[in-house]
Design a protein around this motif. Structure first.
Motif, PDB file in Angstrom:
ATOM      1  N   GLY A 145       0.753  -1.051   0.038  1.00  0.00           N
ATOM      2  CA  GLY A 145      -0.130  -0.110  -0.088  1.00  0.00           C
ATOM      3  C   GLY A 145       0.814   1.216   0.058  1.00  0.00           C
ATOM      4  O   GLY A 145       0.433   2.187  -0.773  1.00  0.00           O
ATOM      5  N   THR A 146       1.800   1.091   0.555  1.00  0.00           N
ATOM      6  CA  THR A 146       2.894   2.344   0.666  1.00  0.00           C
ATOM      7  C   THR A 146       3.517   2.545  -0.541  1.00  0.00           C
ATOM      8  O   THR A 146       3.395   3.820  -1.102  1.00  0.00           O
ATOM      9  CB  THR A 146       4.063   2.030   1.877  1.00  0.00           C
ATOM     10  OG1 THR A 146       3.549   1.955   3.155  1.00  0.00           O
ATOM     11  CG2 THR A 146       4.982   3.365   1.699  1.00  0.00           C
ATOM     12  N   ILE A 147       3.822   1.641  -1.325  1.00  0.00           N
ATOM     13  CA  ILE A 147       4.398   1.776  -2.532  1.00  0.00           C
ATOM     14  C   ILE A 147       3.299   2.314  -3.612  1.00  0.00           C
ATOM     15  O   ILE A 147       3.493   3.096  -4.439  1.00  0.00           O
ATOM     16  CB  ILE A 147       5.197   0.580  -3.187  1.00  0.00           C
ATOM     17  CG1 ILE A 147       6.327   0.173  -2.198  1.00  0.00           C
ATOM     18  CG2 ILE A 147       5.625   0.536  -4.490  1.00  0.00           C
ATOM     19  CD1 ILE A 147       7.358   1.353  -1.869  1.00  0.00           C
ATOM     20  N   VAL A 148       2.118   1.805  -3.672  1.00  0.00           N
ATOM     21  CA  VAL A 148       1.020   2.047  -4.537  1.00  0.00           C
ATOM     22  C   VAL A 148       0.716   3.439  -4.190  1.00  0.00           C
ATOM     23  O   VAL A 148       0.389   4.249  -5.233  1.00  0.00           O
ATOM     24  CB  VAL A 148      -0.154   0.953  -4.415  1.00  0.00           C
ATOM     25  CG1 VAL A 148      -1.351   1.695  -5.138  1.00  0.00           C
ATOM     26  CG2 VAL A 148       0.219  -0.662  -4.793  1.00  0.00           C
ATOM     27  N   GLY A 149       0.531   3.836  -2.883  1.00  0.00           N
ATOM     28  CA  GLY A 149       0.359   5.102  -2.730  1.00  0.00           C
ATOM     29  C   GLY A 149       1.367   6.346  -3.301  1.00  0.00           C
ATOM     30  O   GLY A 149       1.146   7.223  -3.856  1.00  0.00           O
ATOM     31  N   LEU A 150       2.455   5.720  -3.329  1.00  0.00           N
ATOM     32  CA  LEU A 150       3.646   6.694  -3.790  1.00  0.00           C
ATOM     33  C   LEU A 150       3.503   6.763  -5.360  1.00  0.00           C
ATOM     34  O   LEU A 150       3.626   7.794  -5.929  1.00  0.00           O
ATOM     35  CB  LEU A 150       5.219   6.222  -3.232  1.00  0.00           C
ATOM     36  CG  LEU A 150       5.284   6.564  -1.874  1.00  0.00           C
ATOM     37  CD1 LEU A 150       6.838   5.671  -1.511  1.00  0.00           C
ATOM     38  CD2 LEU A 150       5.586   8.059  -1.613  1.00  0.00           C
ATOM     39  N   VAL A 151       3.410   5.646  -5.857  1.00  0.00           N
ATOM     40  CA  VAL A 151       3.041   5.662  -7.577  1.00  0.00           C
ATOM     41  C   VAL A 151       2.005   6.624  -7.764  1.00  0.00           C
ATOM     42  O   VAL A 151       1.868   7.396  -8.759  1.00  0.00           O
ATOM     43  CB  VAL A 151       2.957   4.373  -7.935  1.00  0.00           C
ATOM     44  CG1 VAL A 151       2.789   4.240  -9.557  1.00  0.00           C
ATOM     45  CG2 VAL A 151       4.454   3.616  -7.826  1.00  0.00           C
ATOM     46  N   ALA A 152       0.614   6.313  -7.015  1.00  0.00           N
ATOM     47  CA  ALA A 152      -0.406   6.871  -7.247  1.00  0.00           C
ATOM     48  C   ALA A 152      -0.332   8.557  -7.239  1.00  0.00           C
ATOM     49  O   ALA A 152      -0.850   9.321  -7.878  1.00  0.00           O
ATOM     50  CB  ALA A 152      -1.638   6.610  -6.594  1.00  0.00           C
ATOM     51  N   SER A 153       0.602   9.043  -6.278  1.00  0.00           N
ATOM     52  CA  SER A 153       0.909  10.485  -5.840  1.00  0.00           C
ATOM     53  C   SER A 153       1.772  10.909  -6.883  1.00  0.00           C
ATOM     54  O   SER A 153       2.179  12.093  -6.867  1.00  0.00           O
ATOM     55  CB  SER A 153       1.524  10.285  -4.595  1.00  0.00           C
ATOM     56  OG  SER A 153       0.444  10.162  -3.592  1.00  0.00           O
ATOM     57  N   GLY A 154       2.156  10.051  -7.868  1.00  0.00           N
ATOM     58  CA  GLY A 154       3.106  10.660  -9.067  1.00  0.00           C
ATOM     59  C   GLY A 154       4.801  10.551  -8.752  1.00  0.00           C
ATOM     60  O   GLY A 154       5.406  11.045  -9.640  1.00  0.00           O
ATOM     61  N   HIS A 155       5.116   9.632  -7.984  1.00  0.00           N
ATOM     62  CA  HIS A 155       6.438   9.402  -7.699  1.00  0.00           C
ATOM     63  C   HIS A 155       6.986   8.422  -8.589  1.00  0.00           C
ATOM     64  O   HIS A 155       6.210   7.496  -8.789  1.00  0.00           O
ATOM     65  CB  HIS A 155       6.850   9.041  -6.018  1.00  0.00           C
ATOM     66  CG  HIS A 155       6.415  10.086  -5.274  1.00  0.00           C
ATOM     67  ND1 HIS A 155       7.344  10.923  -4.970  1.00  0.00           N
ATOM     68  CD2 HIS A 155       5.397  10.185  -4.516  1.00  0.00           C
ATOM     69  CE1 HIS A 155       6.761  11.813  -3.984  1.00  0.00           C
ATOM     70  NE2 HIS A 155       5.599  11.330  -3.578  1.00  0.00           N
ATOM     71  N   SER A 156       8.088   8.777  -9.101  1.00  0.00           N
ATOM     72  CA  SER A 156       8.629   7.729 -10.228  1.00  0.00           C
ATOM     73  C   SER A 156       9.399   6.544  -9.462  1.00  0.00           C
ATOM     74  O   SER A 156       9.671   6.752  -7.977  1.00  0.00           O
ATOM     75  CB  SER A 156       9.613   8.479 -11.099  1.00  0.00           C
ATOM     76  OG  SER A 156      10.901   8.875 -10.211  1.00  0.00           O
ATOM     77  N   LYS A 157       9.576   5.498 -10.307  1.00  0.00           N
ATOM     78  CA  LYS A 157      10.318   4.599  -9.487  1.00  0.00           C
ATOM     79  C   LYS A 157      11.645   5.045  -8.923  1.00  0.00           C
ATOM     80  O   LYS A 157      12.060   4.470  -7.874  1.00  0.00           O
ATOM     81  CB  LYS A 157      10.445   3.238 -10.435  1.00  0.00           C
ATOM     82  CG  LYS A 157       9.331   2.618 -10.736  1.00  0.00           C
ATOM     83  CD  LYS A 157       9.557   1.280 -11.494  1.00  0.00           C
ATOM     84  CE  LYS A 157       8.293   0.446 -11.676  1.00  0.00           C
ATOM     85  NZ  LYS A 157       8.519  -0.711 -12.608  1.00  0.00           N
TER      86      LYS A 157
END
Length: 75
Positions: free
Chosen positions: A28-40
């Motif tokens: 969930g943390t990783i998905v949230g970061l991706v959903a917020s626009g953070h790149s890999k």
């Protein structure tokens, strides 16, 4: 379906929520970061102990779980 072998479920770590390789980093943390626009690349800067494949598998796990159906048990 490709393997999801980096995602672990352990009641003693984050209450059994899906985590990356037994660490206290949840899917969930990783998905949230991706959903917020953070790149890999940015996520890997924030969590230098993660690997690119960890992020890929976290997203794959989330997509798989979102597609699951929950059916009530009939007694």
């Amino acid at each position: 379906m490709k393997k999801i072998n980096r995602i672990t479920f352990d009641q003693n770590i984050m209450g059994g929520r899906p985590c990356i390789r037994g660490m206290r980093v949840t899917v969930g943390t990783i998905v949230g970061l991706v959903a917020s626009g953070h790149s890999k690349d940015h996520i890997l800067e924030l969590y230098p102990y993660l690997e690119r494949e960890d992020i890929t598998q976290a997203l794959r796990c989330a997509a798989w779980r979102a597609d699951e159906l929950e059916l009530p048990l009939v007694t």
